[in-house]
Each structure stands twice: as structure tokens, then as C-alpha cells.
Design a protein around this motif. Structure first.
Motif, PDB file in Angstrom:
ATOM      1  N   LEU A  21       0.872  -1.191  -0.025  1.00  0.00           N
ATOM      2  CA  LEU A  21      -0.128  -0.005   0.058  1.00  0.00           C
ATOM      3  C   LEU A  21       0.879   1.285  -0.024  1.00  0.00           C
ATOM      4  O   LEU A  21       0.622   2.137  -0.766  1.00  0.00           O
ATOM      5  N   PHE A  22       1.916   1.261   0.747  1.00  0.00           N
ATOM      6  CA  PHE A  22       2.805   2.320   1.019  1.00  0.00           C
ATOM      7  C   PHE A  22       3.258   2.792  -0.502  1.00  0.00           C
ATOM      8  O   PHE A  22       3.361   3.921  -0.684  1.00  0.00           O
ATOM      9  N   ARG A  26       2.459   5.986  -3.429  1.00  0.00           N
ATOM     10  CA  ARG A  26       3.727   7.017  -2.692  1.00  0.00           C
ATOM     11  C   ARG A  26       3.922   8.119  -3.810  1.00  0.00           C
ATOM     12  O   ARG A  26       4.102   9.367  -3.322  1.00  0.00           O
ATOM     13  N   GLN A  27       3.530   7.936  -5.131  1.00  0.00           N
ATOM     14  CA  GLN A  27       3.772   9.001  -6.033  1.00  0.00           C
ATOM     15  C   GLN A  27       2.480  10.166  -5.967  1.00  0.00           C
ATOM     16  O   GLN A  27       2.762  11.244  -6.310  1.00  0.00           O
ATOM     17  N   TYR A  28       1.742   9.835  -5.176  1.00  0.00           N
ATOM     18  CA  TYR A  28       0.603  10.776  -4.878  1.00  0.00           C
ATOM     19  C   TYR A  28       0.550  11.489  -3.501  1.00  0.00           C
ATOM     20  O   TYR A  28      -0.386  12.361  -3.104  1.00  0.00           O
ATOM     21  N   TYR A  29       1.435  11.097  -2.754  1.00  0.00           N
ATOM     22  CA  TYR A  29       1.248  11.901  -1.170  1.00  0.00           C
ATOM     23  C   TYR A  29       1.777  13.412  -1.534  1.00  0.00           C
ATOM     24  O   TYR A  29       2.534  13.838  -2.241  1.00  0.00           O
ATOM     25  N   SER A  30       0.965  14.057  -0.789  1.00  0.00           N
ATOM     26  CA  SER A  30       1.042  15.670  -0.735  1.00  0.00           C
ATOM     27  C   SER A  30       1.129  16.234   0.683  1.00  0.00           C
ATOM     28  O   SER A  30       1.356  17.106   0.793  1.00  0.00           O
ATOM     29  N   GLY A  31       1.050  15.231   1.655  1.00  0.00           N
ATOM     30  CA  GLY A  31       0.711  15.780   3.338  1.00  0.00           C
ATOM     31  C   GLY A  31       1.828  15.225   3.945  1.00  0.00           C
ATOM     32  O   GLY A  31       3.033  15.050   3.574  1.00  0.00           O
ATOM     33  N   GLY A  32       1.402  14.633   5.004  1.00  0.00           N
ATOM     34  CA  GLY A  32       2.373  14.175   6.093  1.00  0.00           C
ATOM     35  C   GLY A  32       2.903  12.764   5.609  1.00  0.00           C
ATOM     36  O   GLY A  32       4.540  12.800   5.874  1.00  0.00           O
ATOM     37  N   LEU A  33       2.684  12.151   4.849  1.00  0.00           N
ATOM     38  CA  LEU A  33       3.337  10.853   4.074  1.00  0.00           C
ATOM     39  C   LEU A  33       4.528  11.232   3.132  1.00  0.00           C
ATOM     40  O   LEU A  33       5.552  10.919   3.303  1.00  0.00           O
ATOM     41  N   LYS A  34       4.068  12.585   2.529  1.00  0.00           N
ATOM     42  CA  LYS A  34       5.233  13.024   1.369  1.00  0.00           C
ATOM     43  C   LYS A  34       6.243  13.755   2.377  1.00  0.00           C
ATOM     44  O   LYS A  34       7.357  13.440   2.099  1.00  0.00           O
ATOM     45  N   VAL A  42      13.786   6.546   4.922  1.00  0.00           N
ATOM     46  CA  VAL A  42      13.051   5.632   4.633  1.00  0.00           C
ATOM     47  C   VAL A  42      13.583   4.279   4.298  1.00  0.00           C
ATOM     48  O   VAL A  42      14.467   4.004   3.868  1.00  0.00           O
ATOM     49  N   PHE A  43      12.892   3.298   5.135  1.00  0.00           N
ATOM     50  CA  PHE A  43      13.498   1.832   4.869  1.00  0.00           C
ATOM     51  C   PHE A  43      11.779   1.328   4.371  1.00  0.00           C
ATOM     52  O   PHE A  43      11.005   0.868   5.100  1.00  0.00           O
ATOM     53  N   PRO A  44      11.722   1.054   2.978  1.00  0.00           N
ATOM     54  CA  PRO A  44      10.484   0.539   2.321  1.00  0.00           C
ATOM     55  C   PRO A  44      10.335  -0.779   2.652  1.00  0.00           C
ATOM     56  O   PRO A  44       9.210  -1.326   2.343  1.00  0.00           O
ATOM     57  N   VAL A 307       8.560   8.315  13.984  1.00  0.00           N
ATOM     58  CA  VAL A 307       8.601   7.008  13.360  1.00  0.00           C
ATOM     59  C   VAL A 307       7.371   6.527  12.994  1.00  0.00           C
ATOM     60  O   VAL A 307       6.195   7.057  13.904  1.00  0.00           O
ATOM     61  N   LEU A 308       7.167   6.289  11.676  1.00  0.00           N
ATOM     62  CA  LEU A 308       5.923   5.600  11.188  1.00  0.00           C
ATOM     63  C   LEU A 308       6.070   4.266  10.769  1.00  0.00           C
ATOM     64  O   LEU A 308       6.928   4.173  10.094  1.00  0.00           O
ATOM     65  N   THR A 309       5.291   3.275  11.101  1.00  0.00           N
ATOM     66  CA  THR A 309       5.474   2.056  10.514  1.00  0.00           C
ATOM     67  C   THR A 309       3.968   1.298  10.776  1.00  0.00           C
ATOM     68  O   THR A 309       2.945   1.953  10.803  1.00  0.00           O
ATOM     69  N   ALA A 310       3.815   0.019  10.561  1.00  0.00           N
ATOM     70  CA  ALA A 310       2.710  -0.817  10.687  1.00  0.00           C
ATOM     71  C   ALA A 310       2.908  -1.958  11.563  1.00  0.00           C
ATOM     72  O   ALA A 310       3.953  -2.626  11.657  1.00  0.00           O
TER      73      ALA A 310
END
Length: 525
Positions: A21-22, A26-34, A42-44, A307-310
Motif C-alpha cells: 500500500l505504501f 507513494r507518487q500521490y502523497y502531498s501531506g504528512g506521508l510526503k 525511508v526503509f521501504p 517514526v511511522l510503521t505498521a
């Protein structure tokens, strides 16, 4: 990146936010995820490296630095066949010793978590540290906050956020609940469809459900519609921002920590799948709400690290996969559900009519009845192994002895064997007698006329194991590391930033150097 410790750690878990999902959006992020992806580290290819990719085990790894084999949180639910409870089930975040409770109606508790969280270690080093945990789910809040957190809150129902029994509702939480009640009382006409979601706008039938075209419209007072929508995450982030301001987190001499569990992505994934308009809208709204949340912290002038993860990934429903070039996708055979399996094994073992196997679903830990004699148990195990290993949807079945004899895994998580993944989830007291693992592309929800959830997770495959791990702090230099790391690496990485020593023998993770090029954020400050 500044050499001084940050004043606030913000640890965010987006439930069921898979690496797939991430990367898809990814190409559309414009807010916090951007912000996190373009300006952070970034550790994808992060891994919830264990086999039992469920909510409770996953959250238990993020701020403890330990895998479920060490945390003791092996699943959302396990079985204790010695209890007097009729269903024998134990929920990961309950105190089952409380009279009159069950795994469905319980008193929430952190007693099953066997290791300290980062917040717990911080408080031990400096009692002035404030530790706050807020989530849409009790198990997420509890596993990230830990037993010594100052405040732990989760969405408890239409009445709003709740905490442990006996904890008085402070004015801040009362206000949050009031705002939520006002929002819930208003209807939601739904969200606009972002341009990137247009190609996903087609119906998919699964049993009696049709999914794939939703916009999250709901009637006034519809709590379920609120909970399974982007509205829930927006309220959780608003609560977290208000808590930071009201408690002056990050504004004193010590470092404080707040953990935030965003649960809507998971509820949406189970209810609608991960590839329809519903999930697409959710990721877009998540990006926007995170952006607003970070902007609010910036305006307050707080020196914070994120830090953001899942807690795990997820897999879309087979019916849509079959429409999109994957005809081999299938749902699990009902013969593998616990009751059907127990009946079949009992008949083969000469114990027809007796419940011989306990389990939480058609995959995962299976428990052989403790009331059987040793010869009966041996017959049941042998019969179960023969039946399961012959089934075309079963990848493998491990015995408890096999898993226990396997050393704890090390090395790149992407190269582990299934047995090593199983060992990372294994607890000798709580794990089952057998571990059933389905083949890839077998959804562990059987086909049925009336569907509850249409999709799920929990498998040992990369769709469920891989999650993003993103770090950001003002002044950090961006870089991306595509090689595999683990969520258990998060805690020692954050601990190093604040100069908190963590003995290597206490945890499974390692510190990740967040400084691009020369320098090492893992070096002693």
C-alpha cells in the motif's frame, strides 16, 4: 540532524499499512506521508519478521525491540486449555483472572506483555518522562504504551475514548469525547474520489457483500460507519495533538513519548479489501490528516522525532484478485476451520464426537485437548499431521517440538525460512501443539453466503510481513535503504537518539544509523 536529543518522540503505527500500500500510492502523497518519504529516512522494506502477522504481536514489537517470542504476545488470541472458561480463549490485552470475563467481554490489561516498552525504559531512567498512548484499538494502545504509561486511551465505542477500568476521565478526554459525539451526530455525505482512485471504482461481489465503490457516506449516529472510515483516524490524531498541547509534552527538560495507533486502515481492509475506492480514499485522507498533525506540532515549536510503521501488512480479497490477473487466488477450504478439522481428526483417531483440537481459525496455532491420555494425544497429532499435510491448500505444519528446537533467527529477515519465522512467534507456554501455515494466495476466510470480513492478514508471506519504516526529524538528511530491516530495530534506534542505553541481550533488534554518509546516530551520545 541535531546532535541534541529530541524533546518528544512520536511513534505512529498505521494498522495494516503494508509495504505494498505504501509504495502503490507513494507518487500521490502531498501531506504528512510526503514529508516522511521525501525529507526523512525511508526503509521501504521493513519486516514484522515473525509468522503470526496480527495486530497484537505486531504492535508488541514496535516499541519493545523484541519479537513475539520474547514479548509473549504470540497472537491476538491464544488458548489456555487449563482454564475453566468454556471457550479456553485468552485475548492478548485482557486480564483473564477477572471473574465473569471472557475473551470477548474482558477487562483490558497489559499483564501479558513480558518486556518493557521504550516509554517504560525512559521512565525508569528518568521518572519525569511522560508516556502517553492513544489508539483506535485497545491492543494497539496497550502494547505500544506498556504497563507503566501515564495515560493509555483507545476508542471504546460510541461514547468515545476509554482507558483501564477505574481510571477517571480527565477534562481533556471528556472534551475529546464530546467533540466526537457531536461529529458522530452529524451525517457524513462521504468523501470525494481522488483522481488516483478512479480506476479502482468498480464493484466486486464476495458472498452477500458488494465492495469496491464506497465513499464512506454514513447516517447521523452511525458509529460503525464512523469507526470503519477515515473519520476515526482524524479523531485519533486530533486527540493526540490535543494531548500533546494539554500535557505540554516535549516542552520540558526530559524527552517525552506519545504513541499513536491509527486503526482505520485495518478496519477498512477487512471490511472492503485493500484495492478498492475505500482503501484508496483512506490512504489519501491519512496522508492529509498526518500533514495537518505535523503542521500543528511545527506551529507549537516542538523539537520532535517521528517514526511511522505498521503492525502488519494485508492481502486483498480473492474475488478482486481474480478479476485483476490472478485467477489462482482462492479462499480457504471450510474443512480447515477448527471445528471441521477437530471433527475429522477425532474420527480418524477413534475419538468421534469429542473435541480434540482448539484453534482461532483455519491457520495458525492448534491446541490438542489436554484431557486426552498420552496415547490419545499421539493419535490425534499423527492424524492431524497426515490430514493437514495432504491438503492442497496447506504449505506446511510444524510441531511444537520442531519449533522449540530451532534457534532464534538472525540475519536478513527477507531470507528467513518459514520455520525461522515460526520460531520468532513461539512462546513455550502460549503457543500451540501444531502450527498450520497455508500456502500463499489462500485467504484464510472461507467462502460463505453471508460474509463478515472479506479480507484479512496473519500469514507468514511477505504481503503480510512487509511494512514501511519511516523516520523524520527537522534537519535530518534524507536517504533510502531498500534492504530489509525489522520493526524490532525501531526501539533501539530511538533509544540511541536520546542517549538511553539498552543492553543488547535484552532485545532482538539493532540500532539503525539515521545519519546519511559520515556519522553514526547509534554511537553513544
Amino acid at each position: 540532524m541535531p546532535a541534541t536529543p529530541p524533546r518528544l518522540i512520536v511513534a505512529i503505527s498505521v494498522d495494516q499499512f503494508s509495504a505494498d500500500l505504501f509504495s502503490e500510492y507513494r507518487q500521490y502523497y502531498s501531506g504528512g506521508l510526503k514529508r516522511l518519504t521525501q525529507d526523512g529516512v525511508v526503509f521501504p522494506r521493513g519486516y514484522q519478521s515473525h509468522a503470526a502477522t496480527e495486530t497484537c504481536p505486531g504492535h508488541s514489537t514496535i516499541l519493545t525491540g523484541s519479537r513475539p517470542s520474547r514479548t509473549g504476545i504470540i497472537a491476538n488470541t491464544w488458548f489456555d486449555l487449563s482454564t475453566a472458561r468454556a471457550d479456553k480463549a485468552v485475548y492478548c490485552a485482557e486480564d483473564e483472572s477477572q471473574p465473569g470475563t471472557s475473551s470477548d467481554k474482558y477487562e483490558a490489561s497489559p499483564i501479558h506483555l513480558r518486556v518493557p516498552t521504550l516509554g517504560g525504559r525512559m521512565k525508569l531512567a528518568n521518572p519525569a518522562t511522560r508516556v502517553v498512548s492513544i489508539s483506535g484499538k485497545d491492543r494497539a494502545a496497550i502494547m505500544m504504551g506498556g504497563p507503566t504509561a501515564d495515560q493509555v486511551w483507545w476508542l471504546g465505542g460510541p461514547q468515545g475514548y476509554v482507558s483501564y477500568k477505574g481510571v477517571a476521565i480527565p477534562p481533556l478526554v471528556a472534551k475529546v469525547n464530546e467533540v466526537m459525539a457531536q461529529r458522530l451526530a452529524q451525517a457524513n455525505a462521504g468523501f470525494d474520489l481522488p483522481a488516483q482512485c478512479a480506476a479502482k471504482d468498480f464493484p466486486v461481489r464476495a458472498g452477500d457483500k458488494v465492495v469496491g465503490t464506497g465513499r464512506f457516506a454514513r447516517a447521523a449516529g452511525d458509529y460503525k460507519g464512523f469507526r470503519i472510515s477515515p473519520e476515526q483516524d482524524a479523531m485519533t490524531l486530533a486527540f493526540a495533538a490535543a494531548a500533546i498541547e494539554a500535557m505540554d509534552l516535549g516542552r520540558q527538560a526530559q524527552t517525552d513519548i506519545i504513541s499513536i495507533g491509527l486503526s482505520a486502515t485495518d478496519y477498512i481492509g477487512h471490511t472492503y479489501g485493500t484495492e478498492g475506492t475505500e482503501s484508496c480514499i483512506q490512504i489519501d485522507r491519512l496522508d492529509r490528516e498526518l500533514g495537518a498533525f505535523f503542521d500543528r506540532l511545527d506551529r507549537d515549536g516542538i523539537d520532535y522525532v517521528v517514526v511511522l510503521t505498521a503492525d502488519h501488512g494485508g492481502h486483498d480479497l480473492p474475488e478482486r484478485h481474480r478479476m485483476n490477473a490472478m485467477p489462482m487466488e482462492q479462499r480457504v477450504d471450510k474443512a480447515l476451520t477448527p471445528k471441521a478439522l477437530s471433527d475429522a481428526v477425532a474420527a480418524k483417531a477413534g475419538l468421534a464426537g469429542r473435541k480434540v483440537i482448539w484453534g482461532d481459525g483455519p491457520a495458525g496455532d492448534l491446541y490438542i485437548d489436554r484431557g486426552l491420555t498420552a496415547p490419545q494425544r499421539a493419535r490425534v497429532q499423527a492424524a492431524a499431521l497426515r490430514l493437514l499435510r495432504a491438503h492442497p491448500q496447506v504449505e506446511t505444519v510444524f510441531t511444537k517440538a520442531q519449533i522449540a528446537a530451532t534457534p532464534s533467527p538472525s540475519g536478513p529477515p527477507e531470507s528467513w525460512t518459514l520455520l525461522q519465522e515460526a520460531r520468532a512467534s513461539f512462546d513455550p507456554e502460549r503457543s500451540g501443539d501444531l502450527l498450520l501455515l497455508l500456502k500463499p494466495r489462500v485467504m484464510s476466510i472461507p467462502e460463505q453466503a453471508v460474509m463478515g470480513s472479506v479480507a484479512t492478514h496473519g500469514s507468514p508471506w511477505d504481503t503480510d510481513r512487509r511494512v514501511p519504516i519511516l523516520f523524520w526529524r527537522k534537519g535530518i538528511q534524507h536517504f533510502e535503504q531498500p534492504l530489509g530491516v525489522e520493526t524490532v530495530d525501531i526501539m533501539p534506534t530511538l533509544a540511541a537518539l536520546i542517549g538511553l542505553p539498552v543492553p543488547k541481550g535484552d532485545i532482538d533488534g539493532r540500532c539503525l544509523d539515521l545519519i546519511a554518509g559520515d556519522g553514526d546516530s547509534c554511537a553513544a551520545r
